[in-house]
Write a protein that holds these residues in place. Structure first.
Motif, PDB file in Angstrom:
ATOM      1  N   SER A 184       0.809  -1.212   0.000  1.00  0.00           N
ATOM      2  CA  SER A 184       0.000   0.000   0.000  1.00  0.00           C
ATOM      3  C   SER A 184       0.851   1.274   0.000  1.00  0.00           C
ATOM      4  N   ILE A 185       2.049   1.209   0.541  1.00  0.00           N
ATOM      5  CA  ILE A 185       2.874   2.413   0.682  1.00  0.00           C
ATOM      6  C   ILE A 185       3.275   2.994  -0.681  1.00  0.00           C
ATOM      7  N   PRO A 186       4.030   2.275  -1.520  1.00  0.00           N
ATOM      8  CA  PRO A 186       4.370   2.872  -2.820  1.00  0.00           C
ATOM      9  C   PRO A 186       3.152   3.006  -3.743  1.00  0.00           C
ATOM     10  N   SER A 187       2.167   2.119  -3.570  1.00  0.00           N
ATOM     11  CA  SER A 187       0.973   2.189  -4.418  1.00  0.00           C
ATOM     12  C   SER A 187       0.215   3.491  -4.202  1.00  0.00           C
ATOM     13  N   ASN A 188       0.058   3.897  -2.947  1.00  0.00           N
ATOM     14  CA  ASN A 188      -0.658   5.138  -2.670  1.00  0.00           C
ATOM     15  C   ASN A 188       0.162   6.380  -3.010  1.00  0.00           C
ATOM     16  N   ILE A 189       1.478   6.276  -2.944  1.00  0.00           N
ATOM     17  CA  ILE A 189       2.314   7.385  -3.423  1.00  0.00           C
ATOM     18  C   ILE A 189       2.064   7.575  -4.918  1.00  0.00           C
ATOM     19  N   ALA A 190       2.090   6.485  -5.667  1.00  0.00           N
ATOM     20  CA  ALA A 190       1.855   6.549  -7.114  1.00  0.00           C
ATOM     21  C   ALA A 190       0.455   7.076  -7.419  1.00  0.00           C
ATOM     22  N   GLU A 191      -0.538   6.557  -6.719  1.00  0.00           N
ATOM     23  CA  GLU A 191      -1.909   7.007  -6.977  1.00  0.00           C
ATOM     24  C   GLU A 191      -2.072   8.486  -6.654  1.00  0.00           C
ATOM     25  N   GLY A 192      -1.448   8.917  -5.563  1.00  0.00           N
ATOM     26  CA  GLY A 192      -1.525  10.332  -5.197  1.00  0.00           C
ATOM     27  C   GLY A 192      -0.934  11.237  -6.256  1.00  0.00           C
ATOM     28  N   ILE A 193       0.190  10.856  -6.805  1.00  0.00           N
ATOM     29  CA  ILE A 193       0.828  11.658  -7.851  1.00  0.00           C
ATOM     30  C   ILE A 193      -0.052  11.711  -9.101  1.00  0.00           C
ATOM     31  N   GLY A 194      -0.807  10.658  -9.332  1.00  0.00           N
ATOM     32  CA  GLY A 194      -1.688  10.616 -10.491  1.00  0.00           C
ATOM     33  C   GLY A 194      -2.963  11.417 -10.336  1.00  0.00           C
ATOM     34  N   ARG A 195      -3.200  11.955  -9.170  1.00  0.00           N
ATOM     35  CA  ARG A 195      -4.422  12.717  -8.923  1.00  0.00           C
ATOM     36  C   ARG A 195      -4.335  14.117  -9.528  1.00  0.00           C
ATOM     37  N   GLN A 196      -5.483  14.754  -9.632  1.00  0.00           N
ATOM     38  CA  GLN A 196      -5.582  16.034 -10.336  1.00  0.00           C
ATOM     39  C   GLN A 196      -5.279  17.256  -9.478  1.00  0.00           C
ATOM     40  N   SER A 197      -5.247  17.074  -8.174  1.00  0.00           N
ATOM     41  CA  SER A 197      -5.034  18.252  -7.315  1.00  0.00           C
ATOM     42  C   SER A 197      -4.063  17.917  -6.186  1.00  0.00           C
ATOM     43  N   ASP A 198      -3.440  18.961  -5.669  1.00  0.00           N
ATOM     44  CA  ASP A 198      -2.522  18.780  -4.541  1.00  0.00           C
ATOM     45  C   ASP A 198      -3.263  18.233  -3.326  1.00  0.00           C
ATOM     46  N   LYS A 199      -4.515  18.668  -3.133  1.00  0.00           N
ATOM     47  CA  LYS A 199      -5.305  18.194  -1.990  1.00  0.00           C
ATOM     48  C   LYS A 199      -5.498  16.677  -2.061  1.00  0.00           C
ATOM     49  N   GLU A 200      -5.835  16.170  -3.249  1.00  0.00           N
ATOM     50  CA  GLU A 200      -6.001  14.730  -3.419  1.00  0.00           C
ATOM     51  C   GLU A 200      -4.665  13.998  -3.250  1.00  0.00           C
ATOM     52  N   THR A 201      -3.608  14.580  -3.779  1.00  0.00           N
ATOM     53  CA  THR A 201      -2.285  13.977  -3.651  1.00  0.00           C
ATOM     54  C   THR A 201      -1.917  13.829  -2.184  1.00  0.00           C
ATOM     55  N   ILE A 202      -2.115  14.884  -1.417  1.00  0.00           N
ATOM     56  CA  ILE A 202      -1.803  14.862   0.016  1.00  0.00           C
ATOM     57  C   ILE A 202      -2.615  13.781   0.719  1.00  0.00           C
ATOM     58  N   GLN A 203      -3.892  13.646   0.355  1.00  0.00           N
ATOM     59  CA  GLN A 203      -4.754  12.623   0.962  1.00  0.00           C
ATOM     60  C   GLN A 203      -4.155  11.230   0.761  1.00  0.00           C
ATOM     61  N   PHE A 204      -3.697  10.931  -0.436  1.00  0.00           N
ATOM     62  CA  PHE A 204      -3.120   9.611  -0.702  1.00  0.00           C
ATOM     63  C   PHE A 204      -1.761   9.441  -0.035  1.00  0.00           C
ATOM     64  N   LEU A 205      -1.011  10.519   0.103  1.00  0.00           N
ATOM     65  CA  LEU A 205       0.264  10.434   0.816  1.00  0.00           C
ATOM     66  C   LEU A 205       0.021  10.129   2.293  1.00  0.00           C
ATOM     67  N   TYR A 206      -1.047  10.691   2.850  1.00  0.00           N
ATOM     68  CA  TYR A 206      -1.400  10.364   4.235  1.00  0.00           C
ATOM     69  C   TYR A 206      -1.862   8.910   4.379  1.00  0.00           C
ATOM     70  N   ILE A 207      -2.545   8.394   3.383  1.00  0.00           N
ATOM     71  CA  ILE A 207      -2.930   6.981   3.418  1.00  0.00           C
ATOM     72  C   ILE A 207      -1.674   6.121   3.414  1.00  0.00           C
ATOM     73  N   SER A 208      -0.721   6.486   2.589  1.00  0.00           N
ATOM     74  CA  SER A 208       0.555   5.778   2.536  1.00  0.00           C
ATOM     75  C   SER A 208       1.251   5.828   3.895  1.00  0.00           C
ATOM     76  N   LYS A 209       1.218   6.998   4.528  1.00  0.00           N
ATOM     77  CA  LYS A 209       1.837   7.159   5.847  1.00  0.00           C
ATOM     78  C   LYS A 209       1.136   6.277   6.883  1.00  0.00           C
TER      79      LYS A 209
END
Length: 119
Positions: free
Chosen positions: A45-70
């Protein structure tokens, strides 16, 4: 933003996956559907959510997925302590993997802060 595959945080998280899979491959077969499965799911889940976050359309969504990874990183850490308590991994193995986890935590926190302060 560069391709996520070029990010140190993603590369380091991938390395952690390899380390953890190597550890869990030595767990008893009775754990295959329990702790082994849960640990492997957490670490993936850690690298997967980093990748998914980067693929998102906004910084807010990216941050959300980075927190999931964390969150997955902290879950993984707890599960590895449990594996040590159950004597599936040695003190040395635990210490080594915790160093890798700390490295990913630092990189991930820095990446989260980058996106938070980007505006």
């Amino acid at each position: 933003m560069k391709n996520y595959t070029e990010l140190d945080v993603w590369k380091t998280a991938r390395k952690l996956v390899k380390t953890v899979y190597s550890l869990t491959s030595q767990f008893p077969n009775t754990e295959i559907y329990t702790l082994t499965n849960q640990i492997n799911r957490s670490v993936i889940s850690i690298p997967s959510n980093i990748a998914e976050g980067i693929g998102r359309q906004s910084d807010k969504e990216t941050i959300q997925f980075l927190y999931i990874s964390k969150g997955s990183l902290f879950e993984l850490e707890t599960q590895l302590f449990l594996a040590h308590d159950l004597e599936y991994i040695s003190e040395k193995q635990l210490s080594e993997v915790l160093e890798e986890i700390t490295s990913v935590k630092r990189l991930l926190n820095g990446f989260i802060n980058y996106f938070k302060n980007k505006k």
